[in-house]
Design a protein around this motif. Structure first.
Motif, PDB file in Angstrom:
ATOM      1  N   THR A   1      -0.695 -16.255  87.005  1.00  0.00           N
ATOM      2  CA  THR A   1       0.624 -16.809  87.286  1.00  0.00           C
ATOM      3  C   THR A   1       1.168 -17.611  86.106  1.00  0.00           C
ATOM      4  N   ALA A   2       0.313 -18.378  85.443  1.00  0.00           N
ATOM      5  CA  ALA A   2       0.749 -19.218  84.329  1.00  0.00           C
ATOM      6  C   ALA A   2       1.188 -18.404  83.114  1.00  0.00           C
ATOM      7  N   ASP A   3       0.857 -17.095  83.102  1.00  0.00           N
ATOM      8  CA  ASP A   3       1.194 -16.245  81.953  1.00  0.00           C
ATOM      9  C   ASP A   3       2.572 -15.603  82.059  1.00  0.00           C
ATOM     10  N   VAL A   4       3.237 -15.757  83.194  1.00  0.00           N
ATOM     11  CA  VAL A   4       4.543 -15.114  83.391  1.00  0.00           C
ATOM     12  C   VAL A   4       5.511 -15.564  82.291  1.00  0.00           C
ATOM     13  N   GLY A   5       6.174 -14.577  81.683  1.00  0.00           N
ATOM     14  CA  GLY A   5       7.127 -14.835  80.614  1.00  0.00           C
ATOM     15  C   GLY A   5       6.552 -14.710  79.220  1.00  0.00           C
ATOM     16  N   TRP A   6       5.228 -14.636  79.113  1.00  0.00           N
ATOM     17  CA  TRP A   6       4.580 -14.509  77.806  1.00  0.00           C
ATOM     18  C   TRP A   6       4.409 -13.034  77.432  1.00  0.00           C
ATOM     19  N   PRO A   7       4.328 -12.726  76.127  1.00  0.00           N
ATOM     20  CA  PRO A   7       4.111 -11.331  75.705  1.00  0.00           C
ATOM     21  C   PRO A   7       2.741 -10.825  76.159  1.00  0.00           C
TER      22      PRO A   7
END
Length: 254
Positions: A78-84
């Motif tokens: 979840t914390a990775d949303v928006g990252w490449p």
């Protein structure tokens, strides 16, 4: 190649397999693999290739992580949303196996850059989500004589194929799907849905076929497409004929 004590421990379960052994593990460590797409297929494939000790792992994906990816793209949280995707996959590979040289390529592979992005690798594993890219990858692999492992999935079905289309008796991926899908207009899992666990199955299977192609264990899988139906469940294997008129690998092209 000489393994350290730590590496002997890490890869012990491979090394004791007579089909792989120390020589096969050394080949894995010396191999450069490009993974096209860090999505549902790419995520488990990346994990198992890294765990297997692939020497260089290049992940090519221009997308960012979205919340809807997390149901099947198991490298991400979840914390990775928006990252490449290619960048976050690096973190996972580094945690899993520091032996692997990881190369993140946050770009979309096209006919214009294919030679630069995958021209120097030993094997390509394609798990992308559109036919235009798949055919571009296949055509370049055929020209450059790079073995291609192709995985696809949709709803409850997955398929895996290995292609060496430059060989006189072997088809390429274009022989399998033809020219009808050159436009970037195929159905997506957003439209049709996909069982998350099916992505895990296909991605892990693709990693196994990549290891098979590198090490050479078991029967040669080239020119075959394996189709798995998760509803039944059932598996069938199709042998693909080389198309003499194929514009990538036909007799007038090679």
């Amino acid at each position: 190649m000489t393994f350290s004590d730590e590496q002997l421990d890490r890869y012990a379960r491979h090394i004791v397999l007579k089909e792989i052994g120390g020589a096969g593990q050394a080949r894995l460590a010396q191999t450069r693999v490009a993974v096209i797409g860090a999505g549902g297929i790419g995520c488990p494939a990346i994990q198992y290739l890294a765990a297997a000790g692939i020497g260089t792992l290049r992940v090519i994906d221009d997308d960012e992580i979205s919340l809807s990816n997390l149901q099947r793209q198991v490298l991400f949280g979840t914390a990775d949303v928006g990252w490449p995707k290619a960048q976050i996959a690096r973190d996972a590979v580094t945690r899993l196996n520091p032996d692997v040289a990881y190369q993140a390529v946050p770009e979309r592979l096209t006919a214009a850059n294919a030679a630069v992005l995958i021209g120097d690798v030993d094997l390509v594993l394609d798990g992308c989500d559109n036919f235009a890219t798949r055919l571009t990858v296949s055509d370049h692999c055929t020209r450059a004589r790079i073995p291609l492992v192709s995985g696809a999935l949709g709803q409850f079905q997955g398929q895996i194929g290995t292609f060496r289309g430059w060989e006189a008796d072997q088809p390429c991926y274009r022989c399998f799907v033809g020219d009808a899908f050159d436009a970037d207009d195929c159905d997506t899992c957003a439209e049709q849905g996909v069982l998350g666990a099916m992505a895990g199955l296909v991605g892990s299977w693709a990693a196994m076929e990549a290891v098979r192609a590198i090490v050479g264990f078991g029967p040669d899988a080239a020119g075959k497409v394996h189709v798995f139906d998760g509803v039944t469940p059932a598996l069938r294997t199709i042998r693909i004929a080389k198309d003499p008129a194929c514009r990538a690998c036909g007799s007038d092209r090679l």
